[in-house]
Each structure stands twice: as C-alpha cells, then as structure tokens.
Design a protein around this motif. Structure first.
Motif: not given
Length: 422
Positions: A19-23
């Motif tokens: 998960r990175e930057n809410g994605k």
C-alpha cells in the motif's frame, strides 16, 4: 519506501501487495516491478461448496420423508410438461394428524364431516392395521361417533379375522346387524360374552349359524335379558340354525326375547318339534313358516360404515399371513419330486351344513302382523254380552302373564352365578 523482492526461501509465496499513498499495488516478482492493479476479491463462503442443509422434523422417519411427496400435487400440462403445485394447508394438517392419530386424546364434540375425512386419511395410511396404536386410534372414533364408524358388520366364515382382531371388533358400538355365521365360536368364546354388554344392546339382527352352540351358550347369552332386562332386548331377527347341540331346553331361554319377529332353528337337536312350535306360537306369537324367509338371506347383511375398508384390510393382512413362506416351497418341491402328496386340510364351509338342514327340514318362524279389521256396529244387547266376555278373557290373560313371569323369575343357582359375573 523499501521492500524486499527476494525471500530467503525458494518457495512460491504468491503475490505480494504493497500500500502506497492510499493505493494497493502488487509486486511482480519476475520483472521486479510494481503493478497498479486492484486484486479480484473472492466471495466470502461460510461453508464449503458441497455443503447443504436439510430441515428434518423427525429423524426417525427421515428416510420415509425423503421418498414421500405428500406436500405437492403433480400434474401434466397439455404440452406434456410436469407441473406441481403445493397442497392446501387443510390437507397438510389432515395428513399430519392422521399420521399421529393414536395420540389424540378425544374426538367427542368434533364435527362429523371433518372426522370422516380424518378417518379415511388414517385408513389410507393403514393406521388401524397396526397392532397397538391401531386399536387405540379406532377406540377414539367409536367412542365419539358410534354407528357412523360401523352400523353393520359381516364376519361370515372369517374366524381368523375374529381371532386376530378380537379387541378391535369389540370396540365397535351401536351395531344394528352382526353376522357371525360359520365361525365355530362355541359357548365360551369372549365375543359371545361381549354380545350381552350394553355396547351391543342396539343389535336388531344377529346371525349365529353354525357356531357349535349348545343350551349352555343360550343360557349365558340370555341371562341379562331374562333377569336384568338388559343386553339383547331389542333383538328382532335371530338365526341359530345348524347348531345340533341346541335342544328343547335351550329354546325355552329364547322366550325372553319379546320383540323377536323372526327365528331360525333349523338343523338343531330338537326332540319334540311339534311341542316347540306350539310353545313359540303361544308365548311369543311366532308362527311356523313353510317357505324360507328372506330375513335369513345372508346376502342382506353387509359391512357398512366408515370402517368398511378397514375390515377388508384386516382380512387381506390375515390372508397374506397364511401364504406359504419361501422356505416351505423347496420342501413341497421335494415332495413332488419323490412322488409324495402333501396333506391339505380344507376348511369346512357352510354349504355342507346347508345341505344337511334342507334334508332335516325348515324350522323358520315369523310373527304375523296385526291387521286392523273394521267391523260393523252391533246391537246394544249383543254388545253388552260381549263386553262381559271380553273382561273375563282379559282377566284370564293377566293371570297367565303373572304366572309366566313368576316362572321366568325362578332362577337356578347357575343363573345367579352368571349374573354375578356382570
């Protein structure tokens, strides 16, 4: 953001999500890059795919309920397609009660129309053929509805049904016609004792032809009528033919049946026939018939009522029990192979006895109907003279009746012993 692309073990661990930057991103291990792809979520399952649930009301009858389709009505359309529809709530409840009819407490006060449908539903399921529960269920109906269950019962030459279903037969009440001909019951049978009870006081036609009866059996059968004025007091037709042990003494016990209209004593062991004929005519008004009477035609007495099919089911069950078993067929085949014949015991039927009665003579009696004769008026002088004579005759008849009653009330020790048993 740092992440590990190579694991220490060479096993395939499957896709790795980051998960990175809410994605949510998936890591492609082969290319070493990251794919921005949303994963396909599988549907959540509480049970496995092959799991099924079945609602069972009673685990004991689980197998029988799987085979039955009583809840639906199957029909075919014009095109030949199978169509089914659910039964009404009334029919479902009726079927459930008929399956458990032996657990009913009472049916007194229940509507007759619904009770008849309930009886036929239980009869279709053969609930009355069961040894213990069938008797209990049948008693609930006979206690509440009496002669609607059965008003006429024909057990002619069915002595095996009587021996197997004696308690069920005794449960019937308010019968008007009972045919027990050619059953060889004898004087001490339990069913003959049951005839004197209040439950069968409504019997008007009783056929006891060829039952090995004697004077002792007639004395036992007429004891409540002679003394207590109970029992078979409403009897109109009585058949005692083909009982050679009945003598002139036994005929004397029948004089207590004041309402008797027809009597058949053909084939009995009478010594003085002329004296018996005069005695019956003088005391109870029965006249000897030179022609056979239609009242003693046994085809008129049939089983009628709700339980008509129940009696047939009893008879079929007895006949199936009498069929030879499979292990006995090999034995009969061996006898035929060695040229031996098996001994067959044939049942003596009433046809032979009827031939004997025809040879001995017809002793059937009937009561003449009183005809109202409209006579012309007579003169006053002759009328007064006839009135005096009529008074004298009436007084003489009253004295005869008193003396006859005193004779009938003179009981022996054996009669008192019989009365103490009731």
């Amino acid at each position: 953001m740092s992440y590990c692309l190579h694991s220490e073990s060479h096993l395939d661990t499957g896709p790795i999500y980051v998960r990175e930057n809410g994605k949510l991103h998936v890591v492609n291990q082969g290319a070493g890059g990251i794919q921005n792809v949303t994963p396909k979520t599988r549907p959540f399952r509480l049970f496995s795919r092959g799991f099924s649930v079945e609602l069972c009301m009673n685990r004991e009858d689980d197998r029988a309920r799987r085979q039955r389709t009583d809840h639906f009505i199957f029909t075919y359309t014009k095109e030949g397609n199978l169509r089914y529809s659910a039964k009404s709530l009334f029919s479902l409840v009726l079927g459930y009660i008929s399956d458990n009819v032996d657990h009913i407490d009472s049916l007194i006060g229940f509507p007759e129309q619904i009770a008849e449908k309930l009886f036929s539903a239980a009869e279709a399921r053969q609930k009355f053929t069961e040894p213990v529960t069938g008797l209990r269920a049948l008693q609930k109906f006979t206690e509440a509805y009496g002669n609607l269950v059965l008003c006429s019962l024909c057990l002619r030459n069915r002595y095996l049904v009587i021996s197997e279903k004696l308690e069920e037969i005794k449960s019937f009440r308010e019968l008007t016609c009972l045919d027990l001909s050619c059953c060889k019951l004898g004087d001490e049978h339990e069913l003959l004792e049951h005839l004197t009870k209040e439950a069968l006081s409504s019997v008007k036609r009783l056929l006891l032809k060829d039952n090995s009866l004697s004077d002792a059996g007639l004395r036992r059968m007429t004891a409540p009528v002679r003394v207590l004025k109970k029992g078979l007091e409403n009897l109109l037709v009585l058949d005692l033919s083909c009982n050679p042990k009945i003598t002139d003494v036994g005929i004397g016990y029948l004089l207590s049946f004041k309402k008797l209209n027809c009597l058949d004593i053909s084939g009995t062991g009478l010594k003085d026939v002329n004296a018996v004929i005069k005695r019956l005519q003088m005391q109870i008004g029965l006249v000897h018939s030179k022609v056979p009477l239609k009242e003693f035609d046994h085809s008129n007495c049939k089983t009628e009522g709700w339980a008509e099919q129940t009696v047939l089911q009893w008879e079929q069950a007895v006949m199936e029990a009498m069929k030879p078993q499979d292990n006995l067929r090999s034995r009969t085949a061996a006898l035929h192979f060695y040229g031996k014949t098996r001994r067959i015991e044939e049942v003596v039927k009433c046809k032979l006895v009827e031939a004997e009665t025809k040879a001995s003579g017809n002793l059937q009696f009937y009561k003449e109907k009183v005809q109202n004769c409209h006579l012309p008026l007579k003169k006053e002088v002759a009328g007064s003279h006839e009135l005096k004579n009529n008074k004298k005759r009436a007084l003489a008849e009253q004295e005869r009746e008193r003396t006859s009653k005193q004779k009938h009330l003179c009981l022996t020790v054996e009669d008192w012993d019989l009365l103490n048993t009731y």
